[in-house]
Scaffold this active site. Sequence first.
Site, short mmCIF file in Angstrom:
data_model
loop_
_atom_site.label_atom_id
_atom_site.label_comp_id
_atom_site.label_asym_id
_atom_site.label_seq_id
_atom_site.Cartn_x
_atom_site.Cartn_y
_atom_site.Cartn_z
N HIS A 37 0.79 -1.12 0.10
CA HIS A 37 0.02 -0.17 -0.17
C HIS A 37 0.87 1.20 -0.05
O HIS A 37 0.86 1.96 0.78
CB HIS A 37 -0.90 -0.07 1.16
CG HIS A 37 -2.01 0.78 1.28
ND1 HIS A 37 -3.45 0.32 1.08
CD2 HIS A 37 -2.33 2.01 0.76
CE1 HIS A 37 -4.42 1.53 0.92
NE2 HIS A 37 -3.64 2.42 0.87
N ASN A 97 -2.52 -2.53 -3.65
CA ASN A 97 -3.51 -1.69 -3.54
C ASN A 97 -3.27 -0.66 -4.52
O ASN A 97 -2.38 0.07 -4.51
CB ASN A 97 -3.28 -1.00 -2.19
CG ASN A 97 -4.72 0.02 -1.87
OD1 ASN A 97 -5.74 -0.25 -1.77
ND2 ASN A 97 -4.18 1.24 -1.86
N GLU A 98 -4.40 -0.56 -5.46
CA GLU A 98 -4.41 0.71 -6.47
C GLU A 98 -3.16 0.93 -7.00
O GLU A 98 -2.63 1.90 -6.82
CB GLU A 98 -5.07 1.92 -5.64
CG GLU A 98 -6.11 1.62 -4.75
CD GLU A 98 -6.60 3.24 -4.30
OE1 GLU A 98 -6.07 4.24 -4.28
OE2 GLU A 98 -7.90 3.03 -3.86
N GLU A 103 -12.48 -0.92 -0.35
CA GLU A 103 -12.42 0.54 0.34
C GLU A 103 -13.78 1.40 -0.22
O GLU A 103 -14.12 1.26 -1.63
CB GLU A 103 -11.40 1.20 -0.08
CG GLU A 103 -10.09 0.86 0.73
CD GLU A 103 -8.86 1.83 0.20
OE1 GLU A 103 -9.22 2.98 -0.17
OE2 GLU A 103 -7.65 1.51 0.44
N TRP A 137 -13.78 2.55 4.44
CA TRP A 137 -12.48 3.40 4.66
C TRP A 137 -12.82 4.65 5.22
O TRP A 137 -13.65 5.55 4.67
CB TRP A 137 -11.67 3.62 3.25
CG TRP A 137 -10.53 4.28 3.39
CD1 TRP A 137 -10.49 5.73 3.65
CD2 TRP A 137 -9.11 3.82 3.72
NE1 TRP A 137 -9.11 6.06 3.86
CE2 TRP A 137 -8.25 4.91 3.94
CE3 TRP A 137 -8.87 2.41 3.69
CZ2 TRP A 137 -7.13 4.68 4.18
CZ3 TRP A 137 -7.47 2.49 4.09
CH2 TRP A 137 -6.41 3.18 4.01
N GLU A 140 -3.70 11.36 5.32
CA GLU A 140 -4.37 11.24 3.99
C GLU A 140 -3.71 11.46 3.01
O GLU A 140 -3.71 12.60 2.10
CB GLU A 140 -5.76 11.97 3.72
CG GLU A 140 -6.59 12.06 2.56
CD GLU A 140 -6.70 10.47 1.79
OE1 GLU A 140 -6.70 9.58 2.53
OE2 GLU A 140 -6.83 10.51 0.78
C1 PNW Z 1 -7.38 5.48 -1.68
N1 PNW Z 1 -7.81 9.72 -6.88
O1 PNW Z 1 -6.42 6.39 -2.41
C2 PNW Z 1 -6.31 4.75 -0.85
O2 PNW Z 1 -6.34 3.29 -1.00
C3 PNW Z 1 -6.27 5.06 0.56
O3 PNW Z 1 -5.10 4.85 1.11
C4 PNW Z 1 -6.77 6.61 0.79
O4 PNW Z 1 -6.71 7.14 2.08
C5 PNW Z 1 -8.34 6.65 0.14
O5 PNW Z 1 -8.30 6.08 -1.13
C6 PNW Z 1 -8.95 8.02 0.14
O6 PNW Z 1 -8.32 8.89 -0.82
C7 PNW Z 1 -6.82 7.08 -3.31
O7 PNW Z 1 -7.16 10.78 -6.85
C8 PNW Z 1 -6.19 8.34 -3.54
O8 PNW Z 1 -8.43 9.45 -7.59
C9 PNW Z 1 -6.39 9.33 -4.65
C10 PNW Z 1 -7.47 8.78 -5.70
C11 PNW Z 1 -8.09 7.60 -5.41
C12 PNW Z 1 -7.76 6.93 -4.39
#
Ligand code: PNW
Length: 455
Positions: A117, A161-162, A350, A396, A403
């Site tokens: 992550h 993760n992502e 999430e 989440w 963040e």
């Molecule tokens: C996810 N975007 O992150 C992550 O898996 C988490 O760690 C995070 O805290 C959560 O979503 C909330 O943001 C993202 O820019 C961060 O599209 C940015 C994006 C999407 C998901």
Amino acid sequence: MHFNKSFVFGTATSSYQIEGARLEGGRTLSIWDTFCDTPGKVYQQHNGSVACDHYYRFEEDIQQIKKLGVETYRFSVSWPRIFPEKGVLNAEGMDFYKKLTKRLREEGIKPAITLYHWDLPLWAHEEGGWVNRESVDWFMDLAKVCFQELDAEVDSWITHNEPWCAGFLGYHQGFHAPGHTNMDEAVKAVHHMLLSHGKAVQYLKNELQSKTPIGITLNLSPIYAKTDSANDQLAANNADGYSNRWFLDPVFKGQYPVDMMNLFSKYVHSYDFIKAGDMEIISTSCDFFGINYYSRGIVEFSAANDFLHRGAHSDYEKTGMGWDIAPEEFKDLIRRLRQEYTDLPIYITENGAAFDDVLENGRVHDHGRVDYIEKHLQAVSDLNDEGMNIEGYYLWSLMDNFEWSFGYDKRFGIIYVDFDSQERIWKDSAYRYAEIVKNRGTNNSNKETDTISVS
Ligand code: PNW
């Protein structure tokens, strides 16, 4: 809304966002530590050096999870805690995750562990990070030791993760660590992440003969064109390629989308980093598919961009991130995945929202978040009524945390964290979620959270 007995409710966090203990227990720096230390990258130069102090407070946090009544908890391991240097295993770091996993089990909570992550060790970055194909081997060292030490007590594994965020936000847009803006690097980084995913799945299944379910988590966002114009339609197709298909196609179809390969070739010098056999490894079948869903995207054409199109204004209600609240579009997304990609069981790994929370007389009345959660859980329930086979939902997040580039300015938790005292305070959304979990849906329309007692 209603959920059957086998549906699992959970909450999720990640290591860098909650642990703190930056240089303690043998941990070394990750790319997020140095990114945070770089002026101008993170809101007010916040960092995860202390975060929720979870490294020291995990026992208390387990009690919070237990009190919520959820049956599973998703967390990630910190790579530089386990491998502070290349090839050097830190037993103390591994012990932390053994203890955490064991204690969760003892409390009747099923651990779901994410291997990556985003906290890449700095030593790996200094050797090229994910752009270097050797990163696949480094990741496999991490995967192997986690499997060996933790598999007996773990209920599910998530490799990555992502990779969209880690790859494209990290190496192309520069909003995440390591803060690079190079599409050639980004496409390679993503390829190596996906390759390491497939290799880890094969190792767990073939070498270890483990029965523990394993999958990958993608952040997906259904994309819509602002108008019916051909240009806006093209923009939407390309934005969908960049956000969704670039990940879905290799994982489920064993190929990158050709239209996007052509579009990217303006920036990607050569695709010869894709070696024979790679795509078969990447598309190794998994046991489930993890989806992180937050919002939809709506785009309009801009001549200056090939695929990174402007988000068009919409009149939808927004979360504190400015993201459209779009539960109907979430349904569109899942239906499309069922039609075009996979029959695997789906877990929402999430879903949640940031809002400007105010602590007043010891309470946080986060009506916006309560509403967001209810709408999305209703959508999950509706989707299952349609036979979409969603087997679980991880909110989440368990608690407010770091963040990423927004630092502590954006709060996603259902539990409020006072970052001075480290006190944890249940928001209304935590009471409401506990109630939904307990009733496996909503048996009554009572939304008065103040009077709910949770044993
Ligand atoms: C996810 N975007 O992150 C992550 O898996 C988490 O760690 C995070 O805290 C959560 O979503 C909330 O943001 C993202 O820019 C961060 O599209 C940015 C994006 C999407 C998901």
